[in-house]
Design a protein around this motif. Structure first.
Motif, PDB file in Angstrom:
ATOM      1  N   UNK A  28      40.489 -24.775 -38.006  1.00  0.00           N
ATOM      2  CA  UNK A  28      39.022 -24.697 -38.053  1.00  0.00           C
ATOM      3  C   UNK A  28      38.468 -25.169 -36.708  1.00  0.00           C
ATOM      4  N   UNK A  29      37.237 -24.800 -36.406  1.00  0.00           N
ATOM      5  CA  UNK A  29      36.596 -25.193 -35.146  1.00  0.00           C
ATOM      6  C   UNK A  29      36.075 -26.621 -35.276  1.00  0.00           C
ATOM      7  N   UNK A  30      36.348 -27.444 -34.255  1.00  0.00           N
ATOM      8  CA  UNK A  30      35.889 -28.832 -34.228  1.00  0.00           C
ATOM      9  C   UNK A  30      34.729 -28.969 -33.232  1.00  0.00           C
ATOM     10  N   UNK A  31      33.604 -29.472 -33.717  1.00  0.00           N
ATOM     11  CA  UNK A  31      32.386 -29.580 -32.902  1.00  0.00           C
ATOM     12  C   UNK A  31      31.863 -31.015 -32.944  1.00  0.00           C
ATOM     13  N   UNK A  32      31.501 -31.553 -31.777  1.00  0.00           N
ATOM     14  CA  UNK A  32      30.973 -32.920 -31.673  1.00  0.00           C
ATOM     15  C   UNK A  32      29.673 -32.875 -30.866  1.00  0.00           C
ATOM     16  N   UNK A  33      29.022 -34.044 -30.711  1.00  0.00           N
ATOM     17  CA  UNK A  33      27.902 -34.121 -29.777  1.00  0.00           C
ATOM     18  C   UNK A  33      26.552 -34.485 -30.369  1.00  0.00           C
ATOM     19  N   UNK A  34      25.520 -33.966 -29.724  1.00  0.00           N
ATOM     20  CA  UNK A  34      24.123 -34.336 -29.937  1.00  0.00           C
ATOM     21  C   UNK A  34      23.656 -34.376 -31.386  1.00  0.00           C
ATOM     22  N   UNK A  35      22.943 -35.459 -31.726  1.00  0.00           N
ATOM     23  CA  UNK A  35      22.350 -35.555 -33.064  1.00  0.00           C
ATOM     24  C   UNK A  35      21.168 -34.597 -33.196  1.00  0.00           C
ATOM     25  N   UNK A  36      20.522 -34.264 -32.073  1.00  0.00           N
ATOM     26  CA  UNK A  36      19.391 -33.326 -32.099  1.00  0.00           C
ATOM     27  C   UNK A  36      19.867 -31.907 -32.386  1.00  0.00           C
ATOM     28  N   UNK A  37      20.986 -31.516 -31.766  1.00  0.00           N
ATOM     29  CA  UNK A  37      21.509 -30.162 -31.938  1.00  0.00           C
ATOM     30  C   UNK A  37      22.281 -30.048 -33.258  1.00  0.00           C
ATOM     31  N   UNK A  38      22.708 -31.180 -33.782  1.00  0.00           N
ATOM     32  CA  UNK A  38      23.532 -31.224 -35.009  1.00  0.00           C
ATOM     33  C   UNK A  38      22.988 -30.356 -36.158  1.00  0.00           C
ATOM     34  N   UNK A  39      21.692 -30.471 -36.533  1.00  0.00           N
ATOM     35  CA  UNK A  39      21.240 -29.654 -37.672  1.00  0.00           C
ATOM     36  C   UNK A  39      21.295 -28.153 -37.405  1.00  0.00           C
ATOM     37  N   UNK A  40      21.094 -27.755 -36.144  1.00  0.00           N
ATOM     38  CA  UNK A  40      21.153 -26.330 -35.811  1.00  0.00           C
ATOM     39  C   UNK A  40      22.597 -25.818 -35.888  1.00  0.00           C
ATOM     40  N   UNK A  41      23.506 -26.574 -35.285  1.00  0.00           N
ATOM     41  CA  UNK A  41      24.916 -26.168 -35.292  1.00  0.00           C
ATOM     42  C   UNK A  41      25.483 -26.194 -36.710  1.00  0.00           C
ATOM     43  N   UNK A  42      25.054 -27.168 -37.502  1.00  0.00           N
ATOM     44  CA  UNK A  42      25.502 -27.239 -38.896  1.00  0.00           C
ATOM     45  C   UNK A  42      25.053 -25.995 -39.667  1.00  0.00           C
ATOM     46  N   UNK A  43      23.806 -25.567 -39.426  1.00  0.00           N
ATOM     47  CA  UNK A  43      23.290 -24.371 -40.098  1.00  0.00           C
ATOM     48  C   UNK A  43      24.101 -23.131 -39.710  1.00  0.00           C
ATOM     49  N   UNK A  44      24.435 -23.032 -38.412  1.00  0.00           N
ATOM     50  CA  UNK A  44      25.243 -21.896 -37.937  1.00  0.00           C
ATOM     51  C   UNK A  44      26.644 -21.973 -38.537  1.00  0.00           C
ATOM     52  N   UNK A  45      27.224 -23.176 -38.561  1.00  0.00           N
ATOM     53  CA  UNK A  45      28.574 -23.365 -39.115  1.00  0.00           C
ATOM     54  C   UNK A  45      28.621 -22.947 -40.588  1.00  0.00           C
ATOM     55  N   UNK A  46      27.590 -23.332 -41.342  1.00  0.00           N
ATOM     56  CA  UNK A  46      27.557 -22.977 -42.768  1.00  0.00           C
ATOM     57  C   UNK A  46      27.422 -21.465 -42.953  1.00  0.00           C
ATOM     58  N   UNK A  47      26.553 -20.850 -42.159  1.00  0.00           N
ATOM     59  CA  UNK A  47      26.372 -19.395 -42.229  1.00  0.00           C
ATOM     60  C   UNK A  47      27.664 -18.671 -41.840  1.00  0.00           C
ATOM     61  N   UNK A  48      28.305 -19.185 -40.784  1.00  0.00           N
ATOM     62  CA  UNK A  48      29.562 -18.618 -40.288  1.00  0.00           C
ATOM     63  C   UNK A  48      30.650 -18.694 -41.365  1.00  0.00           C
ATOM     64  N   UNK A  49      30.742 -19.862 -42.017  1.00  0.00           N
ATOM     65  CA  UNK A  49      31.738 -20.048 -43.066  1.00  0.00           C
ATOM     66  C   UNK A  49      31.515 -19.122 -44.247  1.00  0.00           C
ATOM     67  N   UNK A  50      30.221 -18.880 -44.583  1.00  0.00           N
ATOM     68  CA  UNK A  50      29.869 -18.019 -45.714  1.00  0.00           C
ATOM     69  C   UNK A  50      30.155 -16.551 -45.439  1.00  0.00           C
TER      70      UNK A  50
END
Length: 348
Positions: A28-50
């Motif tokens: 799986x892809x491992x992503x770290x970093x900014x708390x500001x960008x976190x909600x956006x990347x999480x949304x993309x990750x969830x959409x990607x997984x679906x």
């Protein structure tokens, strides 16, 4: 030099070979970093997984921009992250740290814009702030009224700074030094607010190092409280304490408008439209950085980039704009997507 290059090439090859054999350990892809960008990347990750049955949902961790780059630049191989979220551009020192550890081909992707807001509880009376007010509230040293001589910040209430502001105690919850939001806040607020004072502005030419120290050093007497990398925690504290102000990305304001309000800065309200057209003075670009050496080794990275840069994600009506991301103008968005999907790497 040749020997160093050969050593680096062999080390990278071994790391990648190790990664290939260890795919069962990380598929799986491992992503770290900014708390500001976190909600956006999480949304993309969830959409990607679906939407991609071939790939697992990426794992996203909020470590702060600086902490994310430290992990991302740690090396090549499955034990190191593939992607780093960032609420500021990568620093030269971080690029050098990456290079020392064999991380040389990095794809930089601008995903959109964000504003940094100063917010308060909806229970408190709105405050019309200026960059000058904010600097006077938070700087460690300020010019003494009348003399211009730099003294330890004496201000206890907002009214001490500006008679039009309330007589409530200055109490600001903000991000730690590892946060990209803190870096951007210093650059966009503190560096501009201090220039309102001729005595400080004159320092810029006379002694740039001292000028930066005066402008950028935040007071340490308990007025500014480092609240960690969890912006949701700051929101909770604001809701519980009507006297406090909090500093965080616009998306957290958007998600919590039932509890908190954004204060105007230089007469401009922090909203989607004002950030998008550049009126709001405290806005910045947001990024993700991808380790090119991991593409083709860790499954799904190219496809994840395609999802993140798609119009359905970052377009004007994309699902990320509904979470508070301010889209890039159409032409810049198209170019950013083209560069990202062609895996264009940063030039040193």
């Amino acid at each position: 030099m040749l020997k160093q290059k050969l050593t680096l090439a062999v080390t990278t090859a071994l790391a990648l070979t190790g990664a290939a054999y260890a795919q069962s350990a990380r598929d799986y892809i491992s992503i770290v970093g900014s708390s500001t960008v976190y909600p956006f990347t999480t949304a993309v990750a969830e959409q990607f997984g679906k939407s991609n049955s071939s790939f697992k949902t990426p794992k996203v961790e909020s470590t702060g921009t600086g902490g994310g780059f430290k992990l991302f630049c740690g090396g090549v191989g499955v034990q190191h992250p593939d992607v780093s979220n960032a609420s500021r551009k990568i620093k030269k020192s971080e690029i050098e740290s990456c290079a020392k550890n064999g991380v040389t081909d990095i794809v930089e992707i601008v995903i959109g814009f964000d504003g940094i807001v100063l917010a308060t509880s909806k229970k408190s009376k709105p405050m019309a702030l200026t960059l000058k007010d904010i600097w006077l509230a938070l700087a460690k040293e300020v010019p003494e009224p009348g003399t211009g001589k730099l003294v330890t910040n004496p201000f206890k209430t907002w009214q001490d700074i500006n008679p039009d502001l309330p007589a409530k105690k200055i109490e600001v919850l903000g991000p730690p030094p590892t946060s990209g939001t803190r870096d951007a806040f210093v650059e966009l607020v503190m560096d501009h607010g201090c220039k309102e004072f001729p005595a400080v502005k004159d320092l810029e030419k006379a002694d740039e190092k001292q000028f930066k120290k005066v402008c950028q050093t935040i007071r340490e007497d308990g007025v500014f409280i480092e609240a960690g990398e969890n912006d949701n925690l700051i929101v909770q504290k604001l809701a519980a304490n009507p006297n406090a102000l909090g500093i965080f990305g616009f998306s957290f304001l958007e998600e919590n408008l039932d509890k908190i309000q954004g204060e105007t800065i230089n007469g401009v309200v922090p909203n989607f439209e004002n950030i998008a057209d550049g009126k709001y003075p405290v806005s910045r670009p947001l990024f993700i950085y991808v380790k090119k050496a991991h593409i083709g080794v860790i499954p799904g990275i190219k496809e994840f980039i395609a999802e993140f840069t798609s119009e359905k994600a970052v377009g004007d009506d994309g699902y990320l704009s509904k979470k508070g991301l301010i889209p890039l103008p159409a032409a810049k968005r198209k170019q950013a997507a083209a560069d990202a999907n062609s895996l264009k790497t940063m030039t040193p």
